[in-house]
Design an enzyme around this catalytic site. Structure first.
Site, PDB file in Angstrom:
ATOM      1  N   PRO A 360       1.049  -1.484  -0.105  1.00  0.00           N
ATOM      2  CA  PRO A 360      -0.623  -0.455  -0.124  1.00  0.00           C
ATOM      3  C   PRO A 360       1.136   1.426   0.321  1.00  0.00           C
ATOM      4  CG  PRO A 360       0.203  -1.205   2.381  1.00  0.00           C
ATOM      5  CD  PRO A 360       1.368  -1.986   1.298  1.00  0.00           C
ATOM      6  N   LEU A 361       2.528   1.358  -0.190  1.00  0.00           N
ATOM      7  CA  LEU A 361       2.735   2.751   0.292  1.00  0.00           C
ATOM      8  C   LEU A 361       3.138   3.169  -1.214  1.00  0.00           C
ATOM      9  CD1 LEU A 361       5.930   1.007   2.030  1.00  0.00           C
ATOM     10  CD2 LEU A 361       3.882   1.815   2.846  1.00  0.00           C
ATOM     11  N   CYS A 362       2.887   4.724  -1.100  1.00  0.00           N
ATOM     12  CA  CYS A 362       3.303   5.494  -2.415  1.00  0.00           C
ATOM     13  C   CYS A 362       4.586   5.280  -2.902  1.00  0.00           C
ATOM     14  CB  CYS A 362       2.614   6.707  -2.087  1.00  0.00           C
ATOM     15  SG  CYS A 362       1.382   6.162  -2.308  1.00  0.00           S
ATOM     16  N   THR A 363       5.110   4.435  -2.674  1.00  0.00           N
ATOM     17  CA  THR A 363       6.667   4.252  -3.346  1.00  0.00           C
ATOM     18  C   THR A 363       6.615   2.678  -4.438  1.00  0.00           C
ATOM     19  OG1 THR A 363       8.550   3.564  -3.368  1.00  0.00           O
ATOM     20  CG2 THR A 363       7.010   3.690  -0.992  1.00  0.00           C
TER      21      THR A 363
END
Ligand SMILES: *Cc1c(COP(=O)(O)O)cnc(C)c1O
Length: 411
Positions: A360-363
């Site tokens: 779910p991380l924005c990377t």
């Protein structure tokens, strides 16, 4: 599936019943309910015990087995292993605390690490564990603290060998290193030690990690024993302890073969009699981290969304690199490769497809599987990352991006 592509080594440890992975004798779907949330790590107690039994069977009986707990410091795991192995190797004051809590005899706990503070040394000396001295300066500090406490600290000298463990995932000896005392400086350090109130136990010679090659390990063992014999001549008393390191690897990536442990044991058995003849009192210790725990653990995350972007399938899960940095390829890997990953509630049956598993991380670094052959899955299904019992949660940036923490269970 493209048969010419290198495959992951077969994972034999976990059973499959009704298409569902079993962990600790329980269906993964039910275990997820028992845990009460995803993501989580699950470690299989029976597999930990089986791994120790395998080592006992394959290694010469005189070789003592230590658990290097930085691989997995979960207290329940350390406690379980403490009942099976001969000692625990720690590398911080925090790990020391967990190791002592298990009831392991302090004389069978050793403390390594290049930056032990005075506070850590003081606690370790008071506890009575063996300090693996990493520098002449640390030896002087240990002696001063020992004097203040009225205790002769148990010490071994960690040696930075004058050779390397070839084809290792991580080299920790040979050349200039922050670890250990350069082999050529050890005799002078031992002469100085004779003037200090230190209880010399022996040597710790560790040269590397994650090795799958019998030949490389045989060569390292041969050189380690030769070096120990050479250094023993300068010791203030006959060594009672010789830690020959470890470095046994497990297969993570496609094309990697399981270590032939039986051959490692046979080779070591051939080398030991010569050492025994010259250092009859020395206990021979091997210290293993990932080989003991790595294959007994899985990381489990749930699919939140299945999406298709320009023809590629993405399974977006509630878990990712914040819990499992190593599986994302960002824990010391030069080229990213996939850990073994599967859909835990669809192990064999049903249609398959090529999909990527992301967190779910924005990377874009948050990638658990890059275009792997997986069972077709969607929201609610459980993604399993195997070979996750070592360097998992404690080696991951849990606070990055503020998502919930993962739980850990021993089943
Ligand atoms: C990290 C470490 C280990 C454990 O390495 P594994 O690859 O997990 O077996 C053992 N000994 C020392 C000194 C270490 O630093």
């Amino acid at each position: 599936m493209n048969p010419s592509r290198p495959q992951h080594a077969p994972l034999s440890g976990f059973a499959i019943v009704d298409d569902c992975l079993q962990v600790g004798g329980m269906a993964l779907t039910r275990l997820a309910e028992r845990v009460g949330q995803t993501p989580f790590y699950a470690y299989d107690r029976a597999l930990l015990s089986a791994r120790v039994a395998l080592l006992r069977r394959c290694l010469p009986s005189e070789v003592q087995l230590h658990y290097a707990m930085k691989a997995n410091p979960m207290p329940a795991v350390v406690q379980h292993l403490a009942g099976l192995v001969d000692g625990i190797d720690v590398a911080s004051g925090g790990e020391l605390q967990v190791a002592l809590d298990t009831g392991m005899a302090p004389a069978h706990i050793s403390f390594a690490g290049p930056g032990k503070t005075d506070g850590e040394l003081r606690r370790a000396i008071a506890a009575g564990v063996v300090l693996n001295l990493e520098s002449a300066g640390e030896m002087e500090r240990a002696a001063v603290i020992g004097n203040a406490l009225g205790i002769a600290p148990r010490v071994a000298v960690r040696v930075n060998p004058d050779f390397e463990l070839k084809s290792s995932g991580m080299k920790m000896g040979g050349g200039p290193k922050q670890f250990g005392v350069d082999a050529e400086l050890v005799p002078a350090m031992l002469r100085r030690m004779a003037a200090l109130e230190l209880d010399f136990h022996g040597f710790h010679i560790y040269c590397g990690s994650q090795n799958l090659k019998v030949e490389a390990l045989r060569e390292a063992h041969e050189k380690t024993l030769a070096l120990a014999l050479r250094l023993a001549e300068a010791a203030p008393r006959a060594p009672r302890l010789l830690n020959i390191g470890g470095g046994f690897g497990i297969p993570y990536f496609p094309g990697e073969q399981r270590l032939d442990l039986e051959s490692v044991g046979i080779n070591l058995g051939q080398l030991l009699p010569a050492l025994r003849a010259r250092l009859p009192q020395a206990a021979i210790v091997t210290e293993l981290g990932r080989y003991l725990v790595g294959e007994a653990g899985v990381y489990v995350a749930r699919v939140i969304e299945r999406k298709v972007s320009r023809g590629q399938v993405f399974l977006v899960t509630d878990g990712g690199l914040h819990h499992h940095l190593a599986a994302s390829g960002n824990f010391g890997q030069v080229i990213r490769k996939n850990y073994p990953v599967a859909i835990g509630n669809r192990m064999q049956g049903g249609p398959r497809e090529t999909a990527s598993v992301v967190g779910p991380l924005c990377t874009p670094l948050d990638l658990l599987a890059d275009q792997m052959d997986l069972a077709q899955a969607g929201a609610g299904d459980l993604v399993v990352v195997f070979q996750s019992g070592a360097y998992g949660l404690s080696a991951s940036p849990a606070a990055f991006l503020g998502h919930p923490a993962a739980l850990e269970v021993l089943v």
